[in-house]
Motif scaffolding. Sequence first.
Motif, PDB file in Angstrom:
ATOM      1  N   GLY A 207       0.801  -1.209   0.000  1.00 21.18           N
ATOM      2  CA  GLY A 207       0.000   0.000   0.000  1.00 21.18           C
ATOM      3  C   GLY A 207       0.839   1.266   0.000  1.00 21.18           C
ATOM      4  O   GLY A 207       1.791   1.398   0.770  1.00 21.18           O
TER       5      GLY A 207
ATOM      6  N   ASP B  88      -2.666  -0.529  -7.107  1.00 17.91           N
ATOM      7  CA  ASP B  88      -2.474  -0.408  -5.659  1.00 17.91           C
ATOM      8  C   ASP B  88      -3.658   0.368  -5.111  1.00 17.91           C
ATOM      9  O   ASP B  88      -3.745   1.585  -5.260  1.00 17.91           O
TER      10      ASP B  88
ATOM     11  N   GLY C 230      -4.413  -0.140  -1.874  1.00 17.45           N
ATOM     12  CA  GLY C 230      -4.164  -0.191  -0.446  1.00 17.45           C
ATOM     13  C   GLY C 230      -4.390  -1.548   0.187  1.00 17.45           C
ATOM     14  O   GLY C 230      -3.987  -1.777   1.333  1.00 17.45           O
TER      15      GLY C 230
END
Length: 251
Positions: free
Chosen positions: A90, A236, A238
């Motif tokens: 993340g 991405d 997270g």
Amino acid sequence: MKKTLFAISGLFLASISFTQAQDHRHVKPNPTNPNDTEYWELSIPVVTPGAIPSDAIVLFDGKNLDNWESAKDGSPAAWKVADGKMTVVGGKGNISTKEKFTNYQLHIEWQSPIEPETLKSQGKGNSGVFMQGMYEVQVMNSYQNPTYRNGQAGAIYKQTPPLVNATSKMGDWNTYDIIYTAPVFTTNGGIETPAYVTVIHNGIVVQNHTKIQGTTEYIGQPLNPVHGPGPISLQDHGNAVSFRNIWLRKM
């Protein structure tokens, strides 16, 4: 899914790599001999099937991220590689293949992490696979995790919901087999042929030659900038989503 920005400078035509098909219209208007409708040239290329077809480009074999880079600035991809898989870290951002593609068959396997029940909807196991860096097939933990229909696993994000929900439970692996054809643009910047995608999720068709309306936008309508070949990008969001066994066949 966070909005992804794409820097596209200038307008240029999409460069589509393809093999010219033979013209199979009959030479004779009313053929009477079976040989008149048999075509021997050129010979069909031979591909050896298997877990990875013999003509496939291996994009990730579980060992390193040599074929990948930061989608933001081209720096080395900073995701974690261990136990034969790559995992989102993340805050490190989306990653993209260094090589760019147009039409292809893509195989990719993904795994939602074990996450607490306090995470719901788009907050759970969220990532994405982007065709040409701009058209997203959603990756998400959609196993007993309700969310909006065009945002669950197998959706063309914010555009077309999957035909069915075929998602494996948290911690189990999912497989996407994606057939993608890139858009073709006219000389004045219009769309001659839109992009299309077929997605097979865990052996089940969830997108059947679906028209892609344009770029993946978190807010607002899809856009249709003229572009050429583009990378495979992974998101991405997270969540510690993992990927493995990624290969591609150009078509």
